[in-house]
Scaffold this motif. Structure first.
Motif: not given
Length: 248
Positions: A92-115
């Motif tokens: 079968g097939l699985l469709k995954v909808k990645v909706i959103k992230g909340t309160d993700l960890a900081i990995r740059d100076m002040m924020s992050s560039d998540p994927y």
């Protein structure tokens, strides 16, 4: 009972094929009539989908849950029009909808560039990168083929870096068994109205924020999942899963 979503959902499985003209015993029915119906429903499985029936009684050491789940999965593997790629058979097939992230960890100076990266078997798919955002909204749909011997859906969140290796921002796993088992037990979801048909329970062994229910929504089998990212200081991720039979 928790896994299939309660009494009404269980009845939708065990009474799916009651013959026309057959009357289910009411509250005023006699003992013999009620006993005959109960035996026909559970012991003889006369109203269950034929491919899901357990025709022999196993030893007491074997739980009904494992036998029923195995029977459903065997039905899926034998009755689905399987497609193969190399030595891998897909069910079968699985469709995954990645909706959103909340309160993700900081990995740059002040924020992050998540994927987000999703892995199932040998397949890997990835969302787009969202720049400088700890609460990213993707609403992005990704497709994966489900192999016959499927395991957990693995999820990892990374921070994109231009001049160095990307930093991990957490990970989690999604148990696909409740979704797929429930979907196969009900067969053609288009025959049913909107209803809950299964549930993945929160426990100390998984990353669920709360219990995750499997539902038929407008003829489709879907599951909303909220995950607390593991091996990281903070962060949650919201997904929506949809099971798609190969004939769709």
């Amino acid at each position: 009972m928790f896994e299939v979503g309660g009494n009404s959902s269980a009845n939708a499985i065990y009474e799916a094929f009651i013959p026309e003209g057959y009357t289910k015993p009411g509250p005023d029915a006699g003992h013999d009539e009620r006993a005959a119906f109960i035996r026909a429903k559970y012991e003889l499985q006369e109203f269950l989908k034929p491919s899901l029936r357990i025709v022999s009684l196993p030893s007491r050491a074997t739980s009904f849950q494992s036998r029923f789940s195995t029977k459903i999965m065997d039905s899926l593997r034998s009755n689905s029009s399987q497609k193969s790629e190399g030595m891998v058979e897909f069910i079968g097939l699985l469709k995954v909808k990645v909706i959103k992230g909340t309160d993700l960890a900081i990995r740059d100076m002040m924020s992050s560039d998540p994927y987000v990266i999703l892995t199932l078997g040998q397949q890997t798919v990835q969302t787009t990168i969202i720049r400088s955002n700890l609460n990213p909204v993707w609403n992005e749909e990704l497709m994966l083929s489900v192999p016959q011997s499927f395991g957990a859906l693995k999820l990892r969140v990374f921070d994109h870096d231009t001049f160095s290796s990307d930093d991990i921002m957490g990970e989690a796993e999604v148990d696909l068994q409740p979704l797929i088992t429930s979907a196969i037990a009900f067969g053609d979801a288009g025959m049913f109205g909107n209803m809950q048909i299964g549930k993945w329970l929160k426990s100390h062994d998984n990353a669920l924020v709360n219990d995750s229910t499997v539902n038929i929504v407008d003829g489709k089998v879907k599951q909303e999942v909220s995950l607390k990212l593991q091996n990281v200081e903070c962060g949650e991720l919201e997904l929506e899963l949809e099971w798609m039979p190969l004939d769709q």
